[in-house]
Design an enzyme around this catalytic site. Structure first.
Site, mmCIF file in Angstrom:
data_model
loop_
_atom_site.group_PDB
_atom_site.id
_atom_site.type_symbol
_atom_site.label_atom_id
_atom_site.label_comp_id
_atom_site.label_asym_id
_atom_site.label_seq_id
_atom_site.Cartn_x
_atom_site.Cartn_y
_atom_site.Cartn_z
ATOM 1 C CB CYS A 54 3.429 -2.302 -12.957
ATOM 2 S SG CYS A 54 3.857 -3.193 -14.622
ATOM 3 C CB ALA B 92 -1.136 -5.063 -7.466
ATOM 4 N N GLY C 71 -1.272 -0.209 -5.623
ATOM 5 C CA GLY C 71 -2.267 0.845 -6.123
ATOM 6 C C GLY C 71 -2.067 2.671 -5.080
ATOM 7 N N GLY C 72 -0.820 2.082 -4.395
ATOM 8 C CA GLY C 72 -0.536 2.862 -4.342
ATOM 9 C C GLY C 72 -0.503 4.460 -5.312
ATOM 10 C CE LYS C 73 4.864 5.069 -7.587
ATOM 11 N NZ LYS C 73 5.148 3.888 -7.011
ATOM 12 C CG ASP D 225 2.982 -9.475 -19.666
ATOM 13 O OD1 ASP D 225 3.702 -8.680 -19.454
ATOM 14 O OD2 ASP D 225 3.692 -10.551 -19.964
ATOM 15 C CB CYS E 219 11.794 1.360 -5.711
ATOM 16 S SG CYS E 219 11.099 -0.152 -5.534
HETATM 17 C C1 LIG Z 1 6.948 -2.069 -8.387
HETATM 18 S S1 LIG Z 1 5.130 -2.556 -7.978
HETATM 19 C C2 LIG Z 1 4.167 -1.671 -9.053
HETATM 20 C C3 LIG Z 1 3.867 -0.741 -7.638
HETATM 21 C C4 LIG Z 1 2.657 0.708 -7.868
HETATM 22 N N1 LIG Z 1 2.827 1.300 -8.948
HETATM 23 C C5 LIG Z 1 2.017 0.900 -6.710
HETATM 24 O O1 LIG Z 1 2.278 2.518 -7.114
HETATM 25 O O2 LIG Z 1 1.375 1.306 -6.135
HETATM 26 C C6 LIG Z 1 5.352 -3.594 -9.693
HETATM 27 C C7 LIG Z 1 4.194 -4.091 -10.179
HETATM 28 O O3 LIG Z 1 3.931 -4.359 -11.068
HETATM 29 C C8 LIG Z 1 3.752 -5.670 -11.049
HETATM 30 N N2 LIG Z 1 3.802 -6.632 -12.719
HETATM 31 C C9 LIG Z 1 4.689 -7.406 -12.886
HETATM 32 N N3 LIG Z 1 5.203 -7.627 -14.370
HETATM 33 C C10 LIG Z 1 4.865 -7.088 -14.864
HETATM 34 C C11 LIG Z 1 3.836 -7.388 -15.711
HETATM 35 N N4 LIG Z 1 4.366 -8.281 -16.934
HETATM 36 N N5 LIG Z 1 2.784 -6.790 -15.977
HETATM 37 C C12 LIG Z 1 1.918 -5.874 -15.463
HETATM 38 N N6 LIG Z 1 2.519 -5.604 -14.206
HETATM 39 C C13 LIG Z 1 3.394 -6.718 -13.402
HETATM 40 C C14 LIG Z 1 4.100 -6.545 -10.559
HETATM 41 O O4 LIG Z 1 3.435 -7.743 -9.130
HETATM 42 C C15 LIG Z 1 4.280 -5.411 -9.104
HETATM 43 O O5 LIG Z 1 2.488 -5.344 -8.241
#
Ligand SMILES: C[S@@+](CC[C@H](N)C(=O)[O-])C[C@H]1O[C@@H](n2cnc3c(N)ncnc32)[C@H](O)[C@@H]1O
Length: 425
Positions: A241, A243, A245-247, A290, A362
């Site tokens: 997951c 975006a 993209g920090g991690k 997904d 988080c």
């Molecule tokens: C907590 S954020 C991730 C932060 C990211 N890992 C970072 O460090 O920048 C969760 C991300 O999961 C995405 N997301 C939500 N449901 C998802 C799914 N079913 N499959 C993949 N990504 C999903 C959201 O759009 C969001 O960008």
């Protein structure tokens, strides 16, 4: 007031504060003041509203929401900032006239003059803890159930401005050198070996080497999942997951020679990953898909390691996103927990035997965290909890729960899960 009117509209759901602020790119001290008041009112909304309502002989009409927000902003400034009280009291009647509500100028003068003679603690002495701590009833109740000894401390930490925390790009410099270059106000974090706290916060473009990717803004707790993820140096890693993209960037800094795949559900958020990686001069394979349905995007090649930074309630970062307190509903939590469980179940088969999956949120709610992982461990006898956690960490059924700390990390949860019965940690 236009920002707050979109975030706290008075007629139900509002927009995200961070998104709305993007539409008001005011620079300099005006921008700083607008952001401070917007965040401050969202953080302290409940006690401010409580006291204001007590002062009104009759409720303000729904159409007077801009006036209500102006009064709340004045109260926030008086009680929670260092600005001179006389300047604040004098400014708001004029603002009411600007809002085309000249009738409210006298009200503003009376309310703010009275408030200026009180401290917040005095004004709120009769308020119940959920009001004083500025939480919706459902969330305060959940925290009291989940964390009977820590609920008030968690809530209190969320009323403070979060620290400004950086991650050092290990491919470019050592942490000690980065601290020396940052100068006064920079100190190392204790949990993540690449974290630096900087006080006061600085504009990113004033940070040495920021544009070249030498530093990134990232909370210290948020640095831990990628830091604890273990993988062979040239292994295949999935950031599930990803975006914004920090991690993903951090994984690339840690594993420069790995095959890194970044998956994200929302197409338009993939661009954010691209931008963040470009600043770090890094790359990854970006996929839209997904995470709970790998059939639609997986090429069948297993992964050595998976990072699942799952969508969650964000209850651990309310000091950064205080509007979430007023937008999130208790009915959202089982929906999120169900999605997280489906993602765990769907991604686990993609992991090689001996591989590691790190699950992170988080959140500070057990349903999304240790209860979620305990249930997963029951469903998957092949999965072992190998999370390294400090001895003083709060004991939970599985993984590592961090609480938000003033001048310290955000509230966060992570669990390191190893596949198979290998003897290691
Ligand atoms: C907590 S954020 C991730 C932060 C990211 N890992 C970072 O460090 O920048 C969760 C991300 O999961 C995405 N997301 C939500 N449901 C998802 C799914 N079913 N499959 C993949 N990504 C999903 C959201 O759009 C969001 O960008």
């Amino acid at each position: 007031m236009r920002v707050l009117d979109r975030v706290i509209p008075g007629k139900g759901d509002g927009e995200s504060l961070r998104e709305v602020l993007r539409d008001f790119p005011l620079a300099g001290s005006d921008g700083g003041l607008m952001r401070d008041i917007s965040f401050g009112v969202c953080r302290h909304l409940r006690p401010l509203n409580h006291w204001l309502n007590q002062q009104l002989s009759k409720p303000l009409k729904a159409s007077a929401q801009p006036v209500r927000l102006a009064l709340l902003a004045g109260l926030y400034e008086l009680w929670f900032t260092e600005r001179p009280a006389h300047a604040i009291v004098n400014a708001y009647p004029a603002l009411c006239r600007k809002l085309k509500a000249p009738w409210a100028a006298g009200l503003s003068n009376a309310v703010l003059r009275k408030a200026s003679q009180l401290r917040a603690e005095q004004a709120l002495a009769d308020a119940t803890p959920n009001i004083r701590l500025s939480l919706p009833d459902w969330l305060y109740k959940r925290w009291c159930q989940d964390w009977p000894d820590q609920a008030d401390t968690i809530a209190q930490a969320n009323l403070h401005t979060p620290p400004f925390t950086l991650r050092v790009n290990r491919q470019q410099q050592q942490r000690a050198g980065a601290i020396a270059a940052l100068g006064e106000g920079a100190r190392p974090g204790e949990l993540s070996p690449w974290s630096i706290y900087v006080t006061p916060a600085r504009p990113v473009f004033d940070l040495p080497g920021f544009e070249q990717g030498a530093l990134s803004v990232q909370d210290e707790a948020a640095q831990l999942p990628a830091e604890l993820l273990q993988a062979p140096p040239t292994g295949r890693i999935l950031d599930a997951c990803a975006a914004p993209g920090g991690k993903t960037g951090q994984l690339r800094e840690k594993f420069p020679n790995a095959e890194l795949v970044a998956l994200e559900l929302e197409d338009k958020r993939l661009r954010r990953i691209e931008e963040n990686l470009a600043r770090l001069n890094a790359t990854a394979t970006l996929l839209q898909g997904d995470a709970s349905q790998p059939d639609s995007w997986w090429d069948g090649k297993p992964f050595d390691a998976i990072l699942l930074d799952a969508p969650c309630s964000a209850t651990g970062i309310l000091r950064r996103q205080p509007d979430v307190k007023w937008h999130r509903k208790s009915s959202d939590i089982p929906v999120l927990a169900d999605l997280q469980a489906r993602m765990l179940d769907a991604l686990w088969p993609l992991l090689k035997p001996g591989g590691m999956l790190v699950y992170a949120t988080c959140s500070v709610l057990r349903e999304e965290n240790d209860h979620q992982i305990s249930a997963f461990l029951q469903r998957q006898p092949q999965a072992r909890d190998v999370t390294p956690r400090p001895e003083q960490a709060t004991m939970v059924d599985a993984g590592w729960q961090l609480f938000p700390q003033q001048d310290g990390p955000d509230g966060f949860y992570l669990a390191c899960l190893r596949k198979g019965a290998q003897q290691d940690t």
